[in-house]
Each structure stands twice: as structure tokens, then as C-alpha cells.
Motif scaffolding. Sequence first.
Motif, PDB file in Angstrom:
ATOM      1  N   VAL A  57       0.863  -1.186   0.000  1.00  0.00           N
ATOM      2  CA  VAL A  57       0.000   0.000   0.000  1.00  0.00           C
ATOM      3  C   VAL A  57       0.893   1.228   0.000  1.00  0.00           C
ATOM      4  O   VAL A  57       1.820   1.322   0.800  1.00  0.00           O
ATOM      5  CB  VAL A  57      -0.931   0.038   1.237  1.00  0.00           C
ATOM      6  N   LYS A  58       0.633   2.152  -0.905  1.00  0.00           N
ATOM      7  CA  LYS A  58       1.392   3.406  -0.944  1.00  0.00           C
ATOM      8  C   LYS A  58       0.418   4.548  -1.191  1.00  0.00           C
ATOM      9  O   LYS A  58      -0.404   4.487  -2.103  1.00  0.00           O
ATOM     10  CB  LYS A  58       2.446   3.370  -2.033  1.00  0.00           C
ATOM     11  N   THR A  59       0.517   5.594  -0.382  1.00  0.00           N
ATOM     12  CA  THR A  59      -0.350   6.764  -0.502  1.00  0.00           C
ATOM     13  C   THR A  59       0.517   7.996  -0.708  1.00  0.00           C
ATOM     14  O   THR A  59       1.506   8.184  -0.003  1.00  0.00           O
ATOM     15  CB  THR A  59      -1.206   6.936   0.773  1.00  0.00           C
ATOM     16  N   ARG A  60       0.127   8.823  -1.653  1.00  0.00           N
ATOM     17  CA  ARG A  60       0.853  10.062  -1.952  1.00  0.00           C
ATOM     18  C   ARG A  60      -0.141  11.215  -2.096  1.00  0.00           C
ATOM     19  O   ARG A  60      -1.278  11.025  -2.516  1.00  0.00           O
ATOM     20  CB  ARG A  60       1.657   9.938  -3.244  1.00  0.00           C
ATOM     21  N   LYS A  61       0.333  12.408  -1.810  1.00  0.00           N
ATOM     22  CA  LYS A  61      -0.487  13.616  -1.871  1.00  0.00           C
ATOM     23  C   LYS A  61      -0.313  14.281  -3.240  1.00  0.00           C
ATOM     24  O   LYS A  61       0.759  14.234  -3.831  1.00  0.00           O
ATOM     25  CB  LYS A  61      -0.050  14.567  -0.774  1.00  0.00           C
ATOM     26  N   MET A  62      -1.383  14.913  -3.717  1.00  0.00           N
ATOM     27  CA  MET A  62      -1.315  15.679  -4.976  1.00  0.00           C
ATOM     28  C   MET A  62      -2.255  16.877  -4.863  1.00  0.00           C
ATOM     29  O   MET A  62      -3.150  16.902  -4.023  1.00  0.00           O
ATOM     30  CB  MET A  62      -1.702  14.816  -6.166  1.00  0.00           C
TER      31      MET A  62
END
Length: 66
Positions: A57-62
Motif C-alpha cells: 500500500v502506498k499513498t501520496r499527496k497531490m
Amino acid sequence: MGSEICIRDSMGREVATLINERQKSGYKKIVWRGMNNSNLGVSTGVYFYQLRTKSFVKTRKMVYLK
């Protein structure tokens, strides 16, 4: 479970699911056009995209700007 890429708003609510199926390995390109799951445009702001597989699982902001 296959691969899933979803977009969430700053409150953690799911806005859109871009992919929810098994994928072959390799490089992919996904374009999100600022639409939610109901095909309505979303507002400008901070969103998070999350890539989820069976073991990762990987979460990134944009930032989405119109």
C-alpha cells in the motif's frame, strides 16, 4: 485481490477508483481527469492517491488545479 488505484479527498473519503483489477507487471500510465465515481467534476484542492495490492500500500499527496 488485484491492483487498486483510488483517489481520496483530504477527509479520507473515496472520490474515484481508477483501477480495480488484476494487472500484469510493467510500467503503466494513469490519467485522472478530475472526475468522481459519479462522473461529476471535483473541486480544486488537495487529494491523495493510493496504490493498493495484496502485499503493498502506498499513498501520496497531490494538488488538483483547474
